[in-house]
Design a protein around this motif. Structure first.
Motif, short mmCIF file in Angstrom:
data_model
loop_
_atom_site.label_atom_id
_atom_site.label_comp_id
_atom_site.label_asym_id
_atom_site.label_seq_id
_atom_site.Cartn_x
_atom_site.Cartn_y
_atom_site.Cartn_z
N ALA A 45 50.35 48.54 49.28
CA ALA A 45 50.23 47.47 50.28
C ALA A 45 49.83 46.15 49.60
CB ALA A 45 49.21 47.86 51.34
N MET A 46 48.93 46.22 48.63
CA MET A 46 48.50 45.01 47.92
C MET A 46 49.65 44.41 47.11
SD MET A 46 45.36 44.16 48.52
CE MET A 46 44.03 44.90 49.47
N GLU A 47 50.54 45.27 46.63
CA GLU A 47 51.71 44.73 45.91
C GLU A 47 52.60 43.91 46.86
OE1 GLU A 47 53.55 48.09 43.86
OE2 GLU A 47 52.26 47.75 42.11
N LEU A 48 52.74 44.40 48.10
CA LEU A 48 53.53 43.64 49.08
C LEU A 48 52.84 42.33 49.43
CD1 LEU A 48 54.68 46.53 51.47
CD2 LEU A 48 55.97 45.44 49.61
N ILE A 49 51.51 42.37 49.50
CA ILE A 49 50.74 41.15 49.78
C ILE A 49 50.97 40.14 48.65
CG2 ILE A 49 48.38 40.22 49.93
CD1 ILE A 49 47.66 42.79 51.53
N THR A 50 50.99 40.64 47.41
CA THR A 50 51.25 39.76 46.27
C THR A 50 52.64 39.12 46.39
OG1 THR A 50 49.94 41.25 44.90
CG2 THR A 50 51.25 39.61 43.74
N ASP A 51 53.62 39.93 46.79
CA ASP A 51 54.99 39.39 46.93
C ASP A 51 55.03 38.26 47.97
OD1 ASP A 51 55.90 41.11 45.03
OD2 ASP A 51 56.71 42.58 46.45
N ALA A 52 54.38 38.51 49.12
CA ALA A 52 54.36 37.48 50.17
C ALA A 52 53.66 36.22 49.67
CB ALA A 52 53.68 38.02 51.42
N PHE A 53 52.59 36.43 48.92
CA PHE A 53 51.84 35.30 48.35
C PHE A 53 52.75 34.49 47.41
CE2 PHE A 53 49.50 33.75 44.66
CZ PHE A 53 48.52 32.95 45.24
N MET A 54 53.43 35.19 46.54
CA MET A 54 54.25 34.48 45.55
C MET A 54 55.43 33.76 46.21
SD MET A 54 52.77 34.64 42.63
CE MET A 54 53.97 34.08 41.42
N ASN A 108 51.74 30.16 39.33
CA ASN A 108 52.51 29.97 38.11
C ASN A 108 52.96 31.26 37.45
OD1 ASN A 108 52.04 27.29 38.43
ND2 ASN A 108 50.17 27.31 37.17
N ASN A 109 52.15 32.29 37.63
CA ASN A 109 52.36 33.46 36.81
C ASN A 109 52.22 34.70 37.69
OD1 ASN A 109 51.88 35.70 35.18
ND2 ASN A 109 50.79 34.52 33.62
N TYR A 110 53.33 35.37 37.93
CA TYR A 110 53.33 36.53 38.83
C TYR A 110 52.31 37.57 38.40
CZ TYR A 110 54.89 40.37 41.75
OH TYR A 110 54.91 41.39 42.67
N ASN A 111 52.33 37.95 37.12
CA ASN A 111 51.46 39.05 36.67
C ASN A 111 49.98 38.70 36.80
OD1 ASN A 111 53.73 40.48 36.14
ND2 ASN A 111 53.66 40.23 33.91
N PHE A 112 49.65 37.44 36.55
CA PHE A 112 48.26 37.00 36.72
C PHE A 112 47.84 37.14 38.18
CE2 PHE A 112 45.25 33.73 37.99
CZ PHE A 112 44.22 33.90 37.08
N GLU A 113 48.66 36.59 39.08
CA GLU A 113 48.31 36.63 40.50
C GLU A 113 48.24 38.08 41.00
OE1 GLU A 113 47.19 34.07 41.87
OE2 GLU A 113 47.96 32.51 40.54
N GLY A 190 39.86 45.59 35.03
CA GLY A 190 38.96 45.12 34.01
C GLY A 190 38.93 43.60 34.07
N HIS A 191 38.52 42.98 32.98
CA HIS A 191 38.51 41.52 32.95
C HIS A 191 38.80 41.05 31.53
CE1 HIS A 191 34.63 42.48 31.22
NE2 HIS A 191 34.45 41.23 30.86
N ASN A 192 39.30 39.83 31.44
CA ASN A 192 39.53 39.27 30.10
C ASN A 192 38.37 38.36 29.73
OD1 ASN A 192 39.95 36.95 31.57
ND2 ASN A 192 42.17 36.90 31.26
N GLU A 193 38.47 37.74 28.56
CA GLU A 193 37.36 36.95 28.06
C GLU A 193 37.04 35.79 29.01
OE1 GLU A 193 37.96 35.77 24.04
OE2 GLU A 193 35.86 35.17 23.78
N ALA A 194 38.10 35.26 29.65
CA ALA A 194 37.89 34.14 30.56
C ALA A 194 37.27 34.57 31.89
CB ALA A 194 39.22 33.43 30.81
N GLY A 195 37.14 35.90 32.09
CA GLY A 195 36.53 36.39 33.32
C GLY A 195 37.52 36.66 34.44
N ASN A 196 38.81 36.55 34.15
CA ASN A 196 39.80 36.86 35.19
C ASN A 196 40.06 38.37 35.24
OD1 ASN A 196 40.41 34.16 36.06
ND2 ASN A 196 41.38 33.91 34.05
N THR A 197 40.44 38.83 36.44
CA THR A 197 40.72 40.26 36.60
C THR A 197 42.01 40.62 35.88
OG1 THR A 197 39.68 40.14 38.77
CG2 THR A 197 40.97 42.11 38.30
N THR A 198 41.98 41.77 35.21
CA THR A 198 43.20 42.33 34.61
C THR A 198 43.35 43.75 35.16
OG1 THR A 198 41.86 43.10 32.74
CG2 THR A 198 43.02 41.00 32.46
N THR A 199 44.57 44.30 35.07
CA THR A 199 44.75 45.71 35.46
C THR A 199 45.39 46.50 34.32
OG1 THR A 199 46.89 45.37 36.55
CG2 THR A 199 44.94 45.16 37.92
N LEU A 200 45.19 47.81 34.39
CA LEU A 200 45.53 48.67 33.25
C LEU A 200 46.87 49.37 33.42
CD1 LEU A 200 42.02 50.33 32.83
CD2 LEU A 200 42.83 48.16 31.91
#
Ligand code: ASP
Ligand code: MG
Length: 426
Positions: A45-54, A108-113, A190-200
């Motif tokens: 469901a969250m993937e669909l939310i991301t699509d609508a967002f983008m 700007n960046n699908y994977n980031f969002e 998880g998170h990267n050095e800048a503190g943004n969320t990442t996924t595995l």
């Protein structure tokens, strides 16, 4: 400390979450680190939310967010006795932040969002389960994997920075066991050095459990599933499956490499490195033995395991000028295949022919033909199955080839791989 992992199916509704509390109650006196996935089908469901967002589709975005909120609230209303429980405020805030993102964030960046939005599922589920355990008299501490698991910047397939992650667990997680027997955190994020969320990567929560166990030197990991343990075949394709009592780390890696889907392939390596046993157990029957994955290879050969991949397509390439298949045209073939993003399940060559097996749904046949037609004669054969048998004997091979034609086979001492096609009966 023991690490537990509960997947989406084990927290899909109020009844399942009560069952999680029952399982936890069987381990009084233990220190537990509990990793939880998003509830039920929330990640999809969250993937669909991301699509609508983008796509900047506000009505769709709002509709989907409202639907997810309703899903979580309905479960909470069944679990929580007190409508003023602080969990309602937390969940509201999480959804408000998600909604506000629509106006404030760049696109700007699908994977980031994707990572910023999709990881919300785990933040919700862990908060709800932690609050529920506390209501039921447990003392659990909610911890944020975005302050513990450090990764690089490869959004959606982030790589772990093991050194930093270990230090973060040492300073921000392990000391809390002085005050809490139970700590809960999110799988998958998880998170990267800048503190943004990442996924595995999808289904990455098993791996999260492996990471935590590695960093905290846990005594064991248990993955709670809706199956009694690791079976020797997927019951979807095979009747009379047998549960494996005990297999080695090495065997588990081999099985997941060939496509057995019980545990995420990356999970085993960190555990193997520190010799931490991994249990796969049933959340329906938590006192039953399950399967243990550990160092000893003593029992690996006792039961043959079967892995089936359906809907396979076999391509064969023959150089038009009848040149031999040698290193030069092999590298040319691989070059062309990488342009098609092909993921090869099996390959074989003869003097004049090179063959590869691919998942049919992931290939565009015309694209492959176009990429090769100038230099190679290309043939293909579809609707095939790939059967991998570990620890085979002739009887097991006969069993999987009843009513099938064998198109190609490869055998090593431990592993037989057969490409087969259903016989056409008239
Ligand atoms: N929730 C994530 C997914 O569904 C991670 C996981 O469940 O392991 O892919
Ligand atoms: Mg999941």
């Amino acid at each position: 400390m023991k690490v537990f992992k509960f997947g989406g199916a084990s927290v899909k509704d109020a009844k399942s979450i009560r069952n999680v509390a029952n399982i936890v109650s069987l381990f009084q006196g233990d220190k537990l680190g509990i990793v939880i996935s998003a509830m039920g089908k929330t990640t999809n469901a969250m993937e669909l939310i991301t699509d609508a967002f983008m796509k900047n589709d506000k009505p769709k975005f709002e509709e989907l967010v409202a639907e997810r909120k309703q899903f979580h609230l309905a479960i909470m209303n069944e679990l929580f006795l007190d409508a003023t429980n602080e969990i309602y405020l937390k969940v509201n805030t999480i959804f408000n932040d998600l909604t506000a993102r629509f106006e404030s964030a760049s696109r700007n960046n699908y994977n980031f969002e994707y990572d910023q939005i999709v990881g919300t599922g785990e933040v919700l589920s862990t908060n709800i389960v932690s609050s529920f355990l506390n209501q039921e008299g447990f003392k659990s501490n909610w911890t944020d994997a975005r302050q513990l698991i450090r990764t690089n910047n490869t959004h959606r397939e982030a790589e772990i920075d093991w050194e930093t992650t270990t230090l973060l667990f040492q300073s921000n997680f392990q000391p809390n066991y002085k005050d809490f027997d139970i700590q809960i955190t999110q799988g998958f994020i998880g998170h990267n050095e800048a503190g943004n969320t990442t996924t595995l990567g999808r289904e990455g929560s098993d791996f999260s459990a492996g990471i935590i166990a590695y960093c905290c030197e846990a005594e064991s990991v248990t993955i709670w599933k809706d199956v009694p343990g690791m079976l020797n075949a997927d019951p979807k394709w095979f009747d009379n499956t047998i549960k494996l009592e005990s297999i080695s780390f090495r065997e588990a890696i081999e099985l997941s490499y060939y496509g057995a889907s019980v545990i995420h392939p990356k999970t085993v390596k960190p555990l193997q490195n520190k010799k931490i046993p991994l249990y796969v157990k049933s959340f329906i029957d938590p006192k039953a033995e399950g399967t243990v994955i550990q160092s000893s290879m003593a029992q690996d050969h006792l039961i043959p395991s079967f892995i089936f991949k359906m809907n396979q397509i076999l391509f064969s390439f023959t150089p038009k000028d009848f040149s031999f298949i040698v290193e030069e045209n092999l590298s040319d073939i691989f070059n062309r295949l990488s342009k098609a993003n092909a993921k090869i399940n099996l390959m074989q060559n003869s003097a004049l022919q090179f063959s590869i097996l691919l998942d049919e749904e992931k290939v565009n046949v015309q694209e492959i033909l176009d990429l090769f037609n100038d230099t190679y004669q290309v043939r293909f054969n579809s609707a095939l199955e790939l059967v991998t048998v570990r620890h085979y004997d002739q009887a097991t091979l006969d069993r999987v080839t009843v009513d099938k034609d064998i198109i190609l086979q490869q055998k090593t001492r431990e592993t037989a791989r057969l490409i087969v096609k259903q016989k056409i009966t008239v």
